[in-house]
Enzyme design. Sequence first.
Site, PDB file in Angstrom:
ATOM      1  N   HIS A  39       0.830  -1.206   0.000  1.00 33.35           N
ATOM      2  CA  HIS A  39       0.000   0.000   0.000  1.00 33.35           C
ATOM      3  C   HIS A  39       0.865   1.257   0.000  1.00 33.35           C
ATOM      4  O   HIS A  39       1.570   1.525   0.980  1.00 33.35           O
ATOM      5  CB  HIS A  39      -0.892  -0.041   1.246  1.00 33.35           C
ATOM      6  CG  HIS A  39      -1.844   1.080   1.365  1.00 33.35           C
ATOM      7  ND1 HIS A  39      -1.782   2.006   2.374  1.00 33.35           N
ATOM      8  CD2 HIS A  39      -2.901   1.422   0.597  1.00 33.35           C
ATOM      9  CE1 HIS A  39      -2.768   2.874   2.242  1.00 33.35           C
ATOM     10  NE2 HIS A  39      -3.471   2.552   1.168  1.00 33.35           N
ATOM     11  N   ARG A  40       0.848   1.990  -1.103  1.00 33.65           N
ATOM     12  CA  ARG A  40       1.718   3.163  -1.316  1.00 33.65           C
ATOM     13  C   ARG A  40       3.194   2.733  -1.234  1.00 33.65           C
ATOM     14  O   ARG A  40       4.043   3.490  -0.767  1.00 33.65           O
ATOM     15  CB  ARG A  40       1.422   4.275  -0.296  1.00 33.65           C
ATOM     16  CG  ARG A  40      -0.060   4.557  -0.099  1.00 33.65           C
ATOM     17  CD  ARG A  40      -0.315   5.684   0.892  1.00 33.65           C
ATOM     18  NE  ARG A  40      -1.719   5.733   1.295  1.00 33.65           N
ATOM     19  CZ  ARG A  40      -2.230   6.514   2.206  1.00 33.65           C
ATOM     20  NH1 ARG A  40      -1.461   7.391   2.821  1.00 33.65           N
ATOM     21  NH2 ARG A  40      -3.520   6.487   2.513  1.00 33.65           N
ATOM     22  N   GLU A  66       0.972  -0.579  -5.078  1.00 40.78           N
ATOM     23  CA  GLU A  66      -0.199   0.290  -5.172  1.00 40.78           C
ATOM     24  C   GLU A  66       0.249   1.714  -5.466  1.00 40.78           C
ATOM     25  O   GLU A  66       1.148   2.242  -4.793  1.00 40.78           O
ATOM     26  CB  GLU A  66      -0.997   0.283  -3.870  1.00 40.78           C
ATOM     27  CG  GLU A  66      -2.376   0.869  -4.092  1.00 40.78           C
ATOM     28  CD  GLU A  66      -2.810   1.968  -3.155  1.00 40.78           C
ATOM     29  OE1 GLU A  66      -3.941   2.435  -3.295  1.00 40.78           O
ATOM     30  OE2 GLU A  66      -2.010   2.405  -2.300  1.00 40.78           O
ATOM     31  N   ASP A  68      -1.296   5.597  -6.038  1.00 38.52           N
ATOM     32  CA  ASP A  68      -2.388   6.581  -6.091  1.00 38.52           C
ATOM     33  C   ASP A  68      -1.984   7.668  -7.077  1.00 38.52           C
ATOM     34  O   ASP A  68      -0.829   8.107  -7.074  1.00 38.52           O
ATOM     35  CB  ASP A  68      -2.586   7.246  -4.719  1.00 38.52           C
ATOM     36  CG  ASP A  68      -3.132   6.292  -3.672  1.00 38.52           C
ATOM     37  OD1 ASP A  68      -4.013   5.481  -4.003  1.00 38.52           O
ATOM     38  OD2 ASP A  68      -2.678   6.373  -2.514  1.00 38.52           O
ATOM     39  N   HIS A  81      -0.850  10.472  -2.763  1.00 34.75           N
ATOM     40  CA  HIS A  81      -2.165  10.161  -2.194  1.00 34.75           C
ATOM     41  C   HIS A  81      -3.055  11.390  -2.087  1.00 34.75           C
ATOM     42  O   HIS A  81      -4.229  11.352  -2.450  1.00 34.75           O
ATOM     43  CB  HIS A  81      -1.993   9.531  -0.802  1.00 34.75           C
ATOM     44  CG  HIS A  81      -3.302   9.232  -0.139  1.00 34.75           C
ATOM     45  ND1 HIS A  81      -3.978  10.148   0.642  1.00 34.75           N
ATOM     46  CD2 HIS A  81      -4.082   8.130  -0.173  1.00 34.75           C
ATOM     47  CE1 HIS A  81      -5.105   9.607   1.072  1.00 34.75           C
ATOM     48  NE2 HIS A  81      -5.190   8.385   0.592  1.00 34.75           N
ATOM     49  N   GLU A 148      -4.721   3.622  -8.542  1.00 36.18           N
ATOM     50  CA  GLU A 148      -5.982   4.269  -8.150  1.00 36.18           C
ATOM     51  C   GLU A 148      -6.136   5.638  -8.803  1.00 36.18           C
ATOM     52  O   GLU A 148      -5.244   6.485  -8.683  1.00 36.18           O
ATOM     53  CB  GLU A 148      -6.035   4.419  -6.619  1.00 36.18           C
ATOM     54  CG  GLU A 148      -7.321   5.121  -6.181  1.00 36.18           C
ATOM     55  CD  GLU A 148      -7.509   5.232  -4.681  1.00 36.18           C
ATOM     56  OE1 GLU A 148      -6.705   4.639  -3.909  1.00 36.18           O
ATOM     57  OE2 GLU A 148      -8.453   5.928  -4.270  1.00 36.18           O
ATOM     58  N   GLN A 179      -8.220   0.809  -9.660  1.00 30.36           N
ATOM     59  CA  GLN A 179      -9.182   0.931  -8.559  1.00 30.36           C
ATOM     60  C   GLN A 179      -9.600   2.386  -8.417  1.00 30.36           C
ATOM     61  O   GLN A 179      -8.845   3.310  -8.756  1.00 30.36           O
ATOM     62  CB  GLN A 179      -8.517   0.460  -7.260  1.00 30.36           C
ATOM     63  CG  GLN A 179      -7.133   1.056  -7.112  1.00 30.36           C
ATOM     64  CD  GLN A 179      -6.520   1.031  -5.741  1.00 30.36           C
ATOM     65  OE1 GLN A 179      -7.203   0.873  -4.748  1.00 30.36           O
ATOM     66  NE2 GLN A 179      -5.216   1.250  -5.680  1.00 30.36           N
TER      67      GLN A 179
END
Length: 284
Positions: A39-40, A66, A68, A81, A148, A179
């Site tokens: 995540h990130r 991941e 963003d 993010h 994302e 996503q």
Amino acid sequence: MKGKWIPVVGAVALGLSLSFGGDVAMAKEKYKEIVNVSHRGASGLAPEHTLVAYKMGEKMHGDYIEVDLQMTKDGHLIAMHDERVDRTTDGTGLVKDMTLEEIKELDAGTWFNETYTQYANPNFEDLQVPTLEEVFQTFGKNKSYYIETKSPDVYPGMEEELLRLVNEYRIDKDKLLVQSFSKESLIKMNELDPTVKLVQLLSYRANAEISKEDINEIKEYAIGVGPNHTYLTEEYVQTIVSSGLELHPYTVNEKERMKQLIDWGVTGMFTNFPNLLHEVKKGK
Ligand code: G3P
Ligand code: CA
């Protein structure tokens, strides 16, 4: 008479042990197949959304990186993010008001050393915010990316630009997941390229339930959902998984919770500590 019971009892014991052994083997298989999403990047251990954090995630056996996305004033997709640069850099302001050149002047690592002193590392100082293009150039077309679209209403055209880069860098679409919390953004992606696999993110809702109608609607464009793990129940997990959707909750950072969610039936999860999920998958 007594002697006759011995083979019967033996057979039952063997059957039970075989069945138990089978269950254990199945559980081990299930653990191995859990999708580990950094995540990130490995953002519990390095400054989020830097190439260093992504590389660390890869080294720690994260299956997916991941990313963003935000978009600069001059149309570049960058890995960040927040809509503002303030939290994760030494700058201030909105990404949409800044050029890529201005973004590249920012230090995206020192804040981490100051905030998470236990993980501070001089190598994190002066790290740059990467563009999506640089992420693709660094990790290549065969890496698994979980991208994302953030704030797509603020950045008209971000889906087109994402697809342009995916195609330019010949990213393997079997290993790509896109996503978003925005259903509109996902439907747009689906219209632009129906071969891209999509995951619908779901925000926190206390005592949440999901209806058959909701699930059927999501299945029209997405292969899975990403809910906040804190509101999940076993029933909720089972409802989603039995419908055939993938279920990747965010953001799970403790091993006991990881195990519980796997036992409930999730198919993967986002974590800031891919090393911990890797250990869980190994039964440690
Ligand atoms: O994309 C899954 C999870 O990252 C969603 O929450 O706010 O961390 O992007 P956020
Ligand atoms: Ca995200």
